[in-house]
Design a protein around this motif. Structure first.
Motif, short mmCIF file in Angstrom:
data_model
loop_
_atom_site.label_atom_id
_atom_site.label_comp_id
_atom_site.label_asym_id
_atom_site.label_seq_id
_atom_site.Cartn_x
_atom_site.Cartn_y
_atom_site.Cartn_z
N VAL A 185 -32.20 26.79 -49.23
CA VAL A 185 -33.13 27.33 -48.24
C VAL A 185 -34.16 28.23 -48.90
O VAL A 185 -35.36 28.16 -48.60
CB VAL A 185 -32.37 28.10 -47.14
CG1 VAL A 185 -33.35 28.78 -46.19
CG2 VAL A 185 -31.47 27.15 -46.36
N LEU A 186 -33.71 29.09 -49.81
CA LEU A 186 -34.62 30.02 -50.47
C LEU A 186 -35.66 29.27 -51.30
O LEU A 186 -36.84 29.61 -51.29
CB LEU A 186 -33.83 30.98 -51.37
CG LEU A 186 -34.66 32.01 -52.15
CD1 LEU A 186 -35.44 32.88 -51.19
CD2 LEU A 186 -33.76 32.84 -53.06
N ALA A 187 -35.22 28.22 -52.01
CA ALA A 187 -36.16 27.44 -52.82
C ALA A 187 -37.22 26.78 -51.96
O ALA A 187 -38.41 26.78 -52.28
CB ALA A 187 -35.40 26.38 -53.63
N LEU A 188 -36.78 26.20 -50.84
CA LEU A 188 -37.75 25.58 -49.93
C LEU A 188 -38.70 26.62 -49.35
O LEU A 188 -39.90 26.38 -49.23
CB LEU A 188 -37.00 24.87 -48.79
CG LEU A 188 -36.19 23.63 -49.18
CD1 LEU A 188 -35.40 23.14 -47.97
CD2 LEU A 188 -37.08 22.53 -49.71
N ALA A 189 -38.15 27.77 -49.00
CA ALA A 189 -38.98 28.81 -48.39
C ALA A 189 -40.01 29.34 -49.38
O ALA A 189 -41.17 29.53 -49.04
CB ALA A 189 -38.10 29.95 -47.90
N LEU A 190 -39.60 29.60 -50.61
CA LEU A 190 -40.53 30.11 -51.60
C LEU A 190 -41.63 29.11 -51.91
O LEU A 190 -42.78 29.47 -52.12
CB LEU A 190 -39.78 30.48 -52.89
CG LEU A 190 -38.88 31.71 -52.81
CD1 LEU A 190 -38.12 31.89 -54.11
CD2 LEU A 190 -39.68 32.96 -52.47
N GLN A 191 -41.28 27.82 -51.92
CA GLN A 191 -42.28 26.80 -52.21
C GLN A 191 -43.31 26.73 -51.09
O GLN A 191 -44.48 26.48 -51.32
CB GLN A 191 -41.61 25.44 -52.39
CG GLN A 191 -42.61 24.33 -52.77
CD GLN A 191 -41.92 23.03 -53.00
OE1 GLN A 191 -40.69 22.95 -53.10
NE2 GLN A 191 -42.69 21.97 -53.08
N GLY A 192 -42.87 26.96 -49.85
CA GLY A 192 -43.79 26.79 -48.74
C GLY A 192 -44.13 28.08 -48.03
O GLY A 192 -44.53 28.05 -46.88
N LEU A 216 -36.91 21.77 -43.43
CA LEU A 216 -36.10 22.86 -42.89
C LEU A 216 -35.60 22.53 -41.48
O LEU A 216 -34.49 22.91 -41.11
CB LEU A 216 -36.88 24.17 -42.87
CG LEU A 216 -36.97 24.94 -44.19
CD1 LEU A 216 -37.66 26.27 -43.98
CD2 LEU A 216 -35.60 25.15 -44.81
N PHE A 217 -36.42 21.80 -40.71
CA PHE A 217 -35.96 21.39 -39.37
C PHE A 217 -34.78 20.44 -39.49
O PHE A 217 -33.78 20.56 -38.77
CB PHE A 217 -37.11 20.73 -38.61
CG PHE A 217 -36.74 20.31 -37.22
CD1 PHE A 217 -36.72 21.24 -36.19
CD2 PHE A 217 -36.39 18.99 -36.93
CE1 PHE A 217 -36.36 20.86 -34.89
CE2 PHE A 217 -36.04 18.61 -35.64
CZ PHE A 217 -36.02 19.54 -34.63
N VAL A 218 -34.88 19.46 -40.42
CA VAL A 218 -33.78 18.52 -40.62
C VAL A 218 -32.54 19.26 -41.10
O VAL A 218 -31.42 19.00 -40.64
CB VAL A 218 -34.18 17.42 -41.62
CG1 VAL A 218 -32.98 16.53 -41.96
CG2 VAL A 218 -35.31 16.56 -41.05
N LEU A 219 -32.72 20.23 -42.02
CA LEU A 219 -31.59 21.02 -42.50
C LEU A 219 -30.94 21.79 -41.36
O LEU A 219 -29.71 21.88 -41.26
CB LEU A 219 -32.05 21.98 -43.60
CG LEU A 219 -31.00 22.94 -44.16
CD1 LEU A 219 -29.84 22.17 -44.77
CD2 LEU A 219 -31.62 23.87 -45.20
N ALA A 262 -43.36 24.97 -36.07
CA ALA A 262 -42.68 26.15 -36.59
C ALA A 262 -41.80 26.78 -35.52
O ALA A 262 -40.67 27.23 -35.80
CB ALA A 262 -43.70 27.17 -37.10
N LEU A 263 -42.28 26.79 -34.28
CA LEU A 263 -41.50 27.34 -33.17
C LEU A 263 -40.23 26.52 -32.93
O LEU A 263 -39.17 27.07 -32.62
CB LEU A 263 -42.35 27.37 -31.91
CG LEU A 263 -41.86 28.25 -30.75
CD1 LEU A 263 -41.78 29.71 -31.18
CD2 LEU A 263 -42.79 28.09 -29.54
N SER A 264 -40.32 25.19 -33.11
CA SER A 264 -39.14 24.34 -32.92
C SER A 264 -38.07 24.66 -33.96
O SER A 264 -36.87 24.61 -33.66
CB SER A 264 -39.55 22.87 -33.01
OG SER A 264 -39.86 22.47 -34.33
N ILE A 265 -38.49 24.97 -35.18
CA ILE A 265 -37.53 25.35 -36.22
C ILE A 265 -36.85 26.66 -35.85
O ILE A 265 -35.63 26.82 -36.03
CB ILE A 265 -38.23 25.46 -37.59
CG1 ILE A 265 -38.92 24.15 -37.95
CG2 ILE A 265 -37.22 25.84 -38.68
CD1 ILE A 265 -39.81 24.24 -39.17
N MET A 266 -37.62 27.60 -35.32
CA MET A 266 -37.04 28.88 -34.88
C MET A 266 -36.00 28.65 -33.78
O MET A 266 -34.95 29.29 -33.78
CB MET A 266 -38.16 29.80 -34.37
CG MET A 266 -39.11 30.28 -35.45
SD MET A 266 -40.57 31.12 -34.77
CE MET A 266 -39.79 32.47 -33.89
#
Length: 328
Positions: free
Chosen positions: A9-16, A160-163, A210-214
């Motif tokens: 999660v952190l790697a994906l977040a930092l990349q994006g 991230l949504f799929v995760l 983004a709201l759907s992921i939240m």
């Protein structure tokens, strides 16, 4: 090992962190208008007043027949050229200067006088191509399939949504239904958006994604307790509903890249297949990583699921604020 998924999660977040779709491809269209004349349209990814340093390189004997024009087109700079190339462009090389020093790609579409179309995908490792005398449908299929794979694997918000869906669902059969529902839903709206039948501004769509992921992240956190509700009993319906939304994001990206008008069904189908292939690669990677961790440690610890939920939700909240600010 217990930090493996947290690290993912952190790697994906930092990349994006600043932009979930930062690496947008360019689009080069070359349309033959005469035996030796061509209209050239080059769409270059841009942010604000800054555009990527990409430039079309035609054969040296090609000359402009009209002054070049430049304009803004959304998050891109659009350049128009009218050129004359003695002997035409068949069997000659066209390149994108500056591409080798970027992390993006350029989709190329060449339409001849007889309306046959050649499609190609230029990358930093392969920044040039040769114009074919008789292009085949295989070129188009391969190009748009690879674009689909690339788009999902570089679309950090979609991953991230799929995760988040994978963390929400613990039953294997239910996981199959959730992935199938998400796939069916975004396939529908991808086609509608790419064909221009669903005209929705892209900026609000990205904000609601983004709201759907939240929302799903909040469900992960809340369902660490014993309560049971509709989301927990029928997550496939949640996946289908938000899949329609994510499909608009996919379709908007495909529309921005461009569809070859003579091969729209083929390009649309292969792009969607590429998206599905990339999504399945990600699902298998996450499921495999989870299986490895479960071999050594239990993943049922509530704090771990909660931590992942907070990590995903926090990243989505940052994206939501950034994207809302773009159109307010």
């Amino acid at each position: 090992m217990i930090r493996l998924l947290l690290a993912l999660v952190l790697a994906l977040a930092l990349q994006g962190v600043s932009e979930a779709h930062e690496l947008r491809p360019g689009f080069l269209e070359i349309k033959q208008t005469g035996a030796e004349t061509y209209d050239v349209r080059f769409k270059v990814p841009a942010r604000g007043d800054m555009r990527l340093g990409l430039h079309v390189r035609l054969p040296a004997d090609c000359t402009e027949t009209k002054p070049a024009r430049s304009e803004r087109a959304g998050a891109a700079a659009l350049e128009h050229l009218a050129v004359r190339c003695p002997g035409g462009l068949v069997d000659r090389e066209v390149a994108i200067d500056g591409l080798s020093s970027t992390f993006t790609d350029v989709v190329v579409r060449v339409e001849s006088e007889d309306e046959s179309v050649q499609a190609a995908r230029l990358t930093p490792d392969q920044p040039s191509f040769t114009v074919a005398a008789a292009p085949t449908w295989v070129d188009t299929a391969r190009t748009y399939f690879l674009l689909g794979v690339e788009h999902i694997l570089l679309g950090i918000d979609h991953l991230l949504f799929v995760l988040a869906l994978l963390l929400l669902v613990r039953d294997v059969w239910m996981l199959v239904k959730v992935i199938t529902a998400f796939t069916d839903a975004h396939s529908i709206t991808l086609a509608l958006a790419a064909l221009g039948w669903a005209q929705i501004p892209q900026a609000p769509v990205e904000a609601v994604i983004a709201l759907s992921i939240m929302f799903v992240a909040a469900e992960i956190i809340r369902q660490t307790g014993p309560e049971s509700d509709f989301t927990k009993r029928a997550p496939w319906l949640v996946a289908f509903a938000f899949g329609l939304l994510h499909g608009l994001g996919f379709g908007g990206a495909l529309k921005e890249i461009g569809l070859p008008q003579s091969d729209v069904p083929l390009a649309l189908l292969t792009f969607n297949l590429g998206v599905e292939a990339g999504q399945l690669l990600f699902v298998f990677a996450v499921v495999g990583a989870g299986a490895l961790v479960r071999r050594f440690l239990s993943l049922e610890r509530p704090w771990l699921r909660t931590a992942l939920g907070y990590g995903i939700g926090s990243m989505a909240a940052v994206w939501f604020v950034q994207r809302v600010a773009l159109f307010l």
